[in-house]
Scaffold this active site. Structure first.
Site, mmCIF file in Angstrom:
data_model
loop_
_atom_site.group_PDB
_atom_site.id
_atom_site.type_symbol
_atom_site.label_atom_id
_atom_site.label_comp_id
_atom_site.label_asym_id
_atom_site.label_seq_id
_atom_site.Cartn_x
_atom_site.Cartn_y
_atom_site.Cartn_z
ATOM 1 N N ASN A 56 30.052 62.725 -23.605
ATOM 2 C CA ASN A 56 28.945 61.942 -23.040
ATOM 3 C C ASN A 56 27.679 62.751 -23.276
ATOM 4 O O ASN A 56 27.436 63.738 -22.593
ATOM 5 C CB ASN A 56 29.188 61.726 -21.534
ATOM 6 C CG ASN A 56 27.974 61.123 -20.838
ATOM 7 O OD1 ASN A 56 27.087 60.570 -21.490
ATOM 8 N ND2 ASN A 56 27.949 61.216 -19.517
ATOM 9 N N LYS A 92 24.653 61.929 -22.795
ATOM 10 C CA LYS A 92 23.559 61.643 -21.842
ATOM 11 C C LYS A 92 22.239 61.475 -22.596
ATOM 12 O O LYS A 92 22.244 61.028 -23.733
ATOM 13 C CB LYS A 92 23.477 62.739 -20.774
ATOM 14 C CG LYS A 92 24.825 63.068 -20.155
ATOM 15 C CD LYS A 92 24.697 63.875 -18.907
ATOM 16 C CE LYS A 92 26.084 64.281 -18.441
ATOM 17 N NZ LYS A 92 26.094 64.799 -17.096
ATOM 18 N N HIS A 105 28.847 55.568 -14.577
ATOM 19 C CA HIS A 105 28.674 57.015 -14.453
ATOM 20 C C HIS A 105 27.916 57.312 -13.157
ATOM 21 O O HIS A 105 27.018 56.565 -12.773
ATOM 22 C CB HIS A 105 27.916 57.557 -15.672
ATOM 23 C CG HIS A 105 27.953 59.054 -15.734
ATOM 24 N ND1 HIS A 105 27.106 59.830 -14.978
ATOM 25 C CD2 HIS A 105 28.741 59.902 -16.426
ATOM 26 C CE1 HIS A 105 27.385 61.110 -15.223
ATOM 27 N NE2 HIS A 105 28.373 61.178 -16.092
ATOM 28 N N GLU A 161 25.594 59.250 -12.499
ATOM 29 C CA GLU A 161 24.125 59.323 -12.643
ATOM 30 C C GLU A 161 23.519 57.928 -12.621
ATOM 31 O O GLU A 161 22.415 57.730 -12.118
ATOM 32 C CB GLU A 161 23.773 60.087 -13.936
ATOM 33 C CG GLU A 161 24.051 61.578 -13.778
ATOM 34 C CD GLU A 161 24.416 62.304 -15.055
ATOM 35 O OE1 GLU A 161 24.174 61.773 -16.158
ATOM 36 O OE2 GLU A 161 24.959 63.423 -14.946
ATOM 37 N N GLU A 176 35.410 61.742 -12.037
ATOM 38 C CA GLU A 176 34.393 62.788 -12.152
ATOM 39 C C GLU A 176 33.838 63.113 -10.767
ATOM 40 O O GLU A 176 32.977 62.380 -10.258
ATOM 41 C CB GLU A 176 33.248 62.311 -13.042
ATOM 42 C CG GLU A 176 33.666 61.954 -14.446
ATOM 43 C CD GLU A 176 32.493 62.045 -15.416
ATOM 44 O OE1 GLU A 176 32.602 62.801 -16.375
ATOM 45 O OE2 GLU A 176 31.473 61.382 -15.182
ATOM 46 N N GLY A 189 27.879 68.936 -14.358
ATOM 47 C CA GLY A 189 26.713 69.722 -14.776
ATOM 48 C C GLY A 189 26.422 70.920 -13.875
ATOM 49 O O GLY A 189 25.383 71.555 -13.998
ATOM 50 N N SER A 199 32.130 69.668 -15.706
ATOM 51 C CA SER A 199 32.126 71.064 -16.163
ATOM 52 C C SER A 199 33.422 71.468 -16.876
ATOM 53 O O SER A 199 33.896 72.590 -16.738
ATOM 54 C CB SER A 199 31.819 72.012 -15.007
ATOM 55 O OG SER A 199 30.545 71.717 -14.469
ATOM 56 N N GLY A 248 27.980 68.476 -20.930
ATOM 57 C CA GLY A 248 27.307 69.603 -21.590
ATOM 58 C C GLY A 248 28.053 70.164 -22.789
ATOM 59 O O GLY A 248 27.449 70.414 -23.848
#
Ligand code: PEP
Length: 251
Positions: A9, A11, A96, A98, A168, A174, A214, A236
């Site tokens: 992902n 982002k 997601h 976010e 998640e 993150g 993570s 990430g």
């Protein structure tokens, strides 16, 4: 039986040129390997068509990070499921944390998005997960169950069979804080049981449940070794080809 999947992902990262270069690097790395899992990258809308033209989707699936809850019309700035599908992408991340947190996505909008994704032959990677306070108050099982029930349990068993789930925990996204492999297994097994109670054991056994938060080359192996962890949704670490491949190689 269910598939093992590693999905990136990206982002809101990379310019178009950087994104094409990264996708080509991942594509190249996969061409020279026999991956023991499906590999997917979910990238910004602006990158989809260009990347679709550059990669071998037999080895590297391509997805969007969201789609609209309407098919078309006066929704300035939105990108619909048919538009995503028309780029050549075949996956879409939905729900997601976010998007739930910053853009007010609700179970109702998510049900509409899932329906449109499926109508357009996109495979939803549907995200669920609790915030830190919910985990600390031992509410994570209830939260995750409600997210699945409200977002997905309107589907027929056949359509539910097309969904990939991604657990998640928001406190791990993150932050560098990963759920332990035991914590992940505990809730993944609970998620599978929740699916089995609604759709039966066969559907549950065929559902891929990815872990996200993570995940990196150094912890992927231990997480993926758990029986109910069928891969990862990677933020990430998906932005560096070597790290992403390190996670793919954990299978
Ligand atoms: C994500 O946002 O889907 C994610 C898992 O991010 P990260 O790997 O950076 O925690």
């Amino acid at each position: 039986m269910r598939k093992n999947i590693v999905a990136g992902n990206w982002k809101m990262n990379t310019t178009l040129q950087e994104g094409i270069a990264l996708a080509e690097e991942v594509n190249e790395a996969l061409a020279g390997r026999k991956a023991n899992c499906d590999v997917v990258i979910c990238v910004p809308f602006t990158h989809l068509a260009s990347i679709a033209a550059k990669i071998n989707q037999e080895k590297l699936g391509l997805g969007a990070e969201n789609c609209a809850d309407h098919e078309k019309g006066a929704y300035t700035g939105e990108v619909s499921a048919p538009m995503v599908a028309s780029t050549g992408a075949t996956y879409v991340i939905l729900g997601h944390s976010e998007r739930r947190q910053y853009y007010g996505e609700t179970a109702e909008t998510l049900r509409a998005k899932v329906a449109l994704a499926l109508e357009n032959k996109l495979t939803p990677i549907f995200c669920i997960g609790e915030v830190l306070e919910e985990r600390e108050n031992n509410k994570h099982f209830d939260v995750v169950k409600a997210q699945i029930e409200e977002g997905l349990f309107n589907l027929s068993a056949e359509d539910f069979g097309k969904i990939i789930l991604a657990y998640e925990p928001v406190w791990a996204i993150g932050t560098g804080k990963t759920a332990t492999a035991d914590q992940a297994e505990e809730i993944h097994a609970f998620i599978r049981k929740t699916v089995a109670e609604k759709y039966g054991q066969e559907v549950a056994d065929n559902t891929s449940i990815l872990y996200g938060g993570s995940c990196k080359p150094s912890n992927a192996k231990e997480l993926f070794a758990k029986p109910d962890v069928d891969g990862g949704l990677i933020g990430g670490a998906a932005l560096k080809c070597a790290d992403f491949m390190g996670i793919v190689d954990a299978f």
